[in-house]
Design a protein around this motif. Sequence first.
Motif, PDB file in Angstrom:
ATOM      1  N   ALA A  20     -32.211 -11.520  -2.338  1.00 37.98           N
ATOM      2  CA  ALA A  20     -33.190 -10.434  -2.371  1.00 37.98           C
ATOM      3  C   ALA A  20     -34.530 -11.016  -1.950  1.00 37.98           C
ATOM      4  N   ARG A  21     -35.239 -10.270  -1.140  1.00 39.07           N
ATOM      5  CA  ARG A  21     -36.591 -10.719  -0.774  1.00 39.07           C
ATOM      6  C   ARG A  21     -37.566  -9.590  -1.072  1.00 39.07           C
ATOM      7  N   GLN A  22     -38.675  -9.938  -1.689  1.00 42.40           N
ATOM      8  CA  GLN A  22     -39.719  -8.960  -1.996  1.00 42.40           C
ATOM      9  C   GLN A  22     -41.001  -9.381  -1.293  1.00 42.40           C
ATOM     10  N   PRO A  23     -41.598  -8.477  -0.521  1.00 43.02           N
ATOM     11  CA  PRO A  23     -42.781  -8.866   0.252  1.00 43.02           C
ATOM     12  C   PRO A  23     -43.982  -9.194  -0.615  1.00 43.02           C
ATOM     13  N   ILE A  24     -44.779 -10.123  -0.132  1.00 39.99           N
ATOM     14  CA  ILE A  24     -46.080 -10.469  -0.713  1.00 39.99           C
ATOM     15  C   ILE A  24     -47.126 -10.117   0.331  1.00 39.99           C
ATOM     16  N   LEU A  25     -48.120  -9.344  -0.078  1.00 33.01           N
ATOM     17  CA  LEU A  25     -49.076  -8.780   0.868  1.00 33.01           C
ATOM     18  C   LEU A  25     -50.495  -9.236   0.555  1.00 33.01           C
ATOM     19  N   ARG A  29     -52.805  -5.040   2.914  1.00 35.39           N
ATOM     20  CA  ARG A  29     -51.395  -4.648   2.808  1.00 35.39           C
ATOM     21  C   ARG A  29     -50.566  -5.169   3.984  1.00 35.39           C
ATOM     22  N   VAL A  30     -50.940  -6.321   4.494  1.00 33.79           N
ATOM     23  CA  VAL A  30     -50.180  -6.989   5.545  1.00 33.79           C
ATOM     24  C   VAL A  30     -49.274  -8.023   4.876  1.00 33.79           C
ATOM     25  N   THR A  31     -48.002  -8.009   5.208  1.00 30.19           N
ATOM     26  CA  THR A  31     -47.042  -8.941   4.615  1.00 30.19           C
ATOM     27  C   THR A  31     -47.293 -10.359   5.129  1.00 30.19           C
ATOM     28  N   ILE A  32     -47.540 -11.268   4.202  1.00 30.85           N
ATOM     29  CA  ILE A  32     -47.759 -12.677   4.588  1.00 30.85           C
ATOM     30  C   ILE A  32     -46.582 -13.563   4.202  1.00 30.85           C
ATOM     31  N   GLY A  33     -45.688 -13.042   3.382  1.00 30.11           N
ATOM     32  CA  GLY A  33     -44.533 -13.835   2.965  1.00 30.11           C
ATOM     33  C   GLY A  33     -43.601 -13.021   2.098  1.00 30.11           C
ATOM     34  N   TYR A  34     -42.538 -13.670   1.642  1.00 33.60           N
ATOM     35  CA  TYR A  34     -41.547 -13.019   0.781  1.00 33.60           C
ATOM     36  C   TYR A  34     -41.199 -13.952  -0.370  1.00 33.60           C
ATOM     37  N   GLU A  35     -41.082 -13.384  -1.563  1.00 29.24           N
ATOM     38  CA  GLU A  35     -40.446 -14.147  -2.635  1.00 29.24           C
ATOM     39  C   GLU A  35     -38.943 -13.978  -2.471  1.00 29.24           C
ATOM     40  N   GLY A  72     -38.470 -14.306   8.979  1.00 31.31           N
ATOM     41  CA  GLY A  72     -39.151 -13.712  10.117  1.00 31.31           C
ATOM     42  C   GLY A  72     -40.485 -14.357  10.436  1.00 31.31           C
ATOM     43  N   GLY A  73     -40.590 -15.666  10.249  1.00 31.59           N
ATOM     44  CA  GLY A  73     -41.842 -16.364  10.549  1.00 31.59           C
ATOM     45  C   GLY A  73     -42.865 -16.317   9.431  1.00 31.59           C
ATOM     46  N   LYS A  74     -42.547 -15.664   8.309  1.00 28.32           N
ATOM     47  CA  LYS A  74     -43.471 -15.587   7.173  1.00 28.32           C
ATOM     48  C   LYS A  74     -43.215 -16.740   6.202  1.00 28.32           C
ATOM     49  N   LEU A  75     -44.042 -16.806   5.159  1.00 31.30           N
ATOM     50  CA  LEU A  75     -43.868 -17.804   4.114  1.00 31.30           C
ATOM     51  C   LEU A  75     -42.723 -17.405   3.189  1.00 31.30           C
ATOM     52  N   GLY A  76     -42.000 -18.399   2.684  1.00 33.04           N
ATOM     53  CA  GLY A  76     -40.965 -18.162   1.696  1.00 33.04           C
ATOM     54  C   GLY A  76     -41.381 -18.729   0.353  1.00 33.04           C
ATOM     55  N   PHE A  77     -41.539 -17.851  -0.642  1.00 30.47           N
ATOM     56  CA  PHE A  77     -41.882 -18.267  -1.999  1.00 30.47           C
ATOM     57  C   PHE A  77     -40.574 -18.453  -2.766  1.00 30.47           C
ATOM     58  N   VAL A  78     -40.291 -19.681  -3.215  1.00 26.86           N
ATOM     59  CA  VAL A  78     -39.008 -19.990  -3.855  1.00 26.86           C
ATOM     60  C   VAL A  78     -39.255 -20.582  -5.238  1.00 26.86           C
ATOM     61  N   LEU A  98     -42.672 -22.992   3.348  1.00 32.82           N
ATOM     62  CA  LEU A  98     -42.249 -22.953   1.950  1.00 32.82           C
ATOM     63  C   LEU A  98     -43.443 -22.978   1.004  1.00 32.82           C
ATOM     64  N   VAL A  99     -43.428 -22.057   0.037  1.00 31.30           N
ATOM     65  CA  VAL A  99     -44.351 -22.119  -1.094  1.00 31.30           C
ATOM     66  C   VAL A  99     -43.507 -22.437  -2.323  1.00 31.30           C
ATOM     67  N   ILE A 100     -43.815 -23.538  -2.970  1.00 29.50           N
ATOM     68  CA  ILE A 100     -43.037 -24.015  -4.112  1.00 29.50           C
ATOM     69  C   ILE A 100     -43.536 -23.332  -5.378  1.00 29.50           C
TER      70      ILE A 100
END
Length: 420
Positions: A20-25, A29-35, A72-78, A98-100
């Motif tokens: 599951a991915r949830q956008p972070i804006l 309200r521009v999506t910069i990454g996904y958790e 999609g080229g955005k940051l991934g918060f894991v 990657l955002v840790i």
Amino acid sequence: MTRTRVMASTKATPKFSYIARQPILNSDRVTIGYELLFRDGPNNSFPEIDPEKATSQLLSDHFLSTHYHTLGGKLGFVNFPYHSLVNMIPTVFPTNSLVIEVLETCPPSVELLTSIRHMHKQGYKIALDDFIPSKEWNAFLPYVSVIKFDLRQTSVDIAKQFMARTKQFNIEFLAEKIETYDEFQKAKAAGFTLFQGYFFARPEILQHQSLDPSFLTLIQLCKEVAKDQLDYPALEAIISRDLSMSYKLLSFVNASASVSSKIQNFKQAIVYLGEQRLRRFISIVAIASAQKSKPHALYTLSIQRARFCELLWQRAKKRDNSIEQGAAFLTGMFSLLDSLLDQPLENILQQMPIDSAIKLALLQHKGTLGEILDLAIGYETADWAHVSHLADKLAITHADVISSYDDAIEWADVLMDMNL
């Protein structure tokens, strides 16, 4: 020794991986990454699973293979649990994507601080998840890029006071659980610059067919990375024979921003990763690929028996020297494949290009390898008369049998702690 087992259906069924991915804006309200959130099926909820296993599965299935499709080229918060962080597992992955996220369950120990400081120095972005202000976390603040406040747990006013006290640090603040337009506006006015919640989007389920390395590949790789000095040609040979491991390795390495041109072969990829990152890469895939239905003790026994057989072969003065040294290890390992894979051993071995001496040992318990396997099983089951007979036949001293068994237990414990 004969084993009878009802054969399961051999018809292959597709195995799918879910995330599951949830956008972070941002404020616009521009999506910069996904958790990225682990799921074990199409239901959009976190399953009952060990957090370390969940993180490894997520990383293996998405960061190591479908990285660009997922982000999609955005940051991934894991989310990373405590042991993954102190073992520096995030450093396997490129710093640019990657955002840790340090889980709220992690204790703010000196050990954790050392790891966070090191990863920050390497260029990784660190986020504190579901943060609740306390003085124990003050030492971490110079190394933190994002702090996430759950507005269902911490009020906007308390978060605003904390932001005012920490202006000297270069930290962005993220408001979680935003569910209404009014909450979004209040959080923005308080100083939050990043936002996440149902007001913007619910977590989206992504599904793709997963590729798992073969059990044989994982065991061979685990054995290689347990050595003090890595044998790069041996690792290259093992990886090149397994499609899914090859795909994960090349996809992962080519996703790194520090690679100026595409890496075309496994040797380049292995050399690029280096020893530490390669060990962690293999550990992640091994953890993620372990069959959930099988007890941990069965994997431990298979590795322990493999090492026991290898040591017995080395210490046997009467043996067939035409057999390669690694054959004893594989004989011990493969002796439990029927239990691990729920198929008759004879059927499994027909699909494997292994030496005839190993097959003879496994199916008929004949030859030097068969005698060594019988000795190992006899010792495990306390059949001391049989152990004594075989030890004398192979010219292995009783002291060497005992020390080989003790060494095998210790070796297996270290390896399983590292990889499973």
